[in-house]
Design an enzyme around this catalytic site. Structure first.
Site, PDB file in Angstrom:
ATOM      1  N   ARG A  51      22.085 -16.475  11.865  1.00 29.83           N
ATOM      2  CA  ARG A  51      20.750 -17.056  12.023  1.00 29.83           C
ATOM      3  C   ARG A  51      20.158 -17.584  10.726  1.00 29.83           C
ATOM      4  O   ARG A  51      19.592 -18.673  10.718  1.00 29.83           O
ATOM      5  CB  ARG A  51      19.792 -16.104  12.731  1.00 29.83           C
ATOM      6  CG  ARG A  51      19.279 -14.966  11.935  1.00 29.83           C
ATOM      7  CD  ARG A  51      19.108 -13.759  12.791  1.00 29.83           C
ATOM      8  NE  ARG A  51      20.381 -13.386  13.366  1.00 29.83           N
ATOM      9  CZ  ARG A  51      20.647 -13.372  14.660  1.00 29.83           C
ATOM     10  NH1 ARG A  51      19.748 -13.722  15.531  1.00 29.83           N
ATOM     11  NH2 ARG A  51      21.830 -13.008  15.083  1.00 29.83           N
ATOM     12  N   ARG A 101      23.321 -16.297  -0.060  1.00 30.43           N
ATOM     13  CA  ARG A 101      23.330 -14.900   0.392  1.00 30.43           C
ATOM     14  C   ARG A 101      24.511 -14.212  -0.260  1.00 30.43           C
ATOM     15  O   ARG A 101      25.613 -14.785  -0.332  1.00 30.43           O
ATOM     16  CB  ARG A 101      23.463 -14.834   1.908  1.00 30.43           C
ATOM     17  CG  ARG A 101      23.723 -13.420   2.390  1.00 30.43           C
ATOM     18  CD  ARG A 101      23.563 -13.283   3.863  1.00 30.43           C
ATOM     19  NE  ARG A 101      22.167 -13.399   4.255  1.00 30.43           N
ATOM     20  CZ  ARG A 101      21.712 -13.079   5.459  1.00 30.43           C
ATOM     21  NH1 ARG A 101      22.529 -12.638   6.387  1.00 30.43           N
ATOM     22  NH2 ARG A 101      20.439 -13.193   5.746  1.00 30.43           N
TER      23      ARG A 101
END
Ligand code: NCD
Length: 303
Positions: A51, A101
């Site tokens: 997501r 990330r």
């Protein structure tokens, strides 16, 4: 050049401006559809994500820009031993902005010291996740109309849940906010965050009981037990179903409670709650895309 590594890199006023831009995007999407024409976003995801990565990609595409990147360290030169500093220096030659990330706490901060283009921390280990917090703040603003005088219950894995850490950092800046921290003993909020709350005199309670906390809450922020951060499978199995929110448990809740979850959900919210008008977690997903659009515009200095 600005980066977003920690939510407190943004002042309260800047957060208000981002929220205002996101609301304008929601009201007038056509106005923004070419705003990032010829600009590229790189998503460097050294840790699995669907997501957050897709939210960034959808955000850039809706601004008329384009996207490059990888998902998973095994698909990048990290598997050949390259440092994150070198990776961003290289990718900064191809892209105008980077969302990163990484499983290691602090990696996006290290990357930002060498990057020629803005770095957005899209989650670093069990540490922080500032863009999820922006999505949470937009959701709170749209559902509650204000950040002040709210009692916020945070429930589940408060130790490893990076979204919890960033949201506490953001919300503790507003007047009249009280935190109720609901977790098993083993998954309490890290000591450094408790010390910050103590130092600033911000009201909070720690409890193991969701039932006791429920009647006083304006917001209930449920979280997944973060399996990937556990050293030991037996502990995960023992703790994973500590809290399961279902319609019965909501019987004592306020009528205007706002139920949030950063997703992905495992067992901690029963699907029977999804149809309750107080369930806001899918709205949160959509808000995440709009606020990331606003953030990209800000960091690229096009709005
Ligand atoms: C969160 C994360 O990655 O920390 N997910 C997300 O970004 N929406 C929460 C989680 O994985 O539990």
């Amino acid at each position: 050049m600005r980066n977003l590594i920690d939510i407190t890199d943004l002042t309260i006023q800047e957060i208000d401006e981002l929220i205002a831009t996101a609301c304008d995007i929601i009201a007038n999407p056509d106005k923004y559809c070419d705003a990032c024409r010829r600009k590229k976003l790189a998503t460097l995801f050294f840790e699995p994500s669907t997501r957050t990565r897709l939210s960034f990609e959808a955000a850039m595409l809706e601004l008329g820009g384009s996207v490059i990147g990888f998902s998973g360290a095994s698909n990048s030169s990290a598997s050949k031993g390259e440092s994150v500093s070198d990776t961003v220096r290289v990718v900064g030659c191809y892209a105008d902005i980077i969302a990163m990330r990484h499983p290691k706490e602090g990696a996006p901060m290290i990357a930002s010291m060498r990057s020629p283009v803005p770095i957005i921390n899209a989650g670093d280990g069990g540490h922080n996740h500032p863009t999820q917090t922006l999505a949470d703040l937009l959701t709170i603003q749209r559902e509650k109309g204000s950040y002040e005088n709210l009692t916020i219950g945070m429930c589940g894995d408060l130790k490893f849940g990076r979204t919890v850490h960033s949201l506490i950092h953001a919300m503790r800046r507003y007047k009249g906010v009280k935190f109720i921290l609901i977790s098993p003993e083993e998954l309490k909020v890290p000591e450094y965050i408790i010390q910050e709350l103590d130092r600033e005199g911000i009201p909070y309670e720690e409890t193991t009981s969701l039932e006791d906390a429920m009647p006083s809450l304006d917001i209930l922020y449920m979280t997944r037990v973060q399996q990937e951060r556990f050293f030991n499978e037996a502990d995960y199995v023992r703790l994973k179903d500590s809290y399961i929110l279902n319609p019965d448990k909501l019987a004592t809740a306020k009528k205007d409670l706002c139920i949030m979850h950063p997703l992905p959900r495992v067992n901690e919210i029963s699907v029977a709650v999804d149809d309750d008008p107080r369930a806001c977690y899918f709205k949160q997903v959509l808000n995440g895309k709009y606020i990331r659009m606003a953030l990209i515009l800000k960091l690229l200095e096009v709005a």
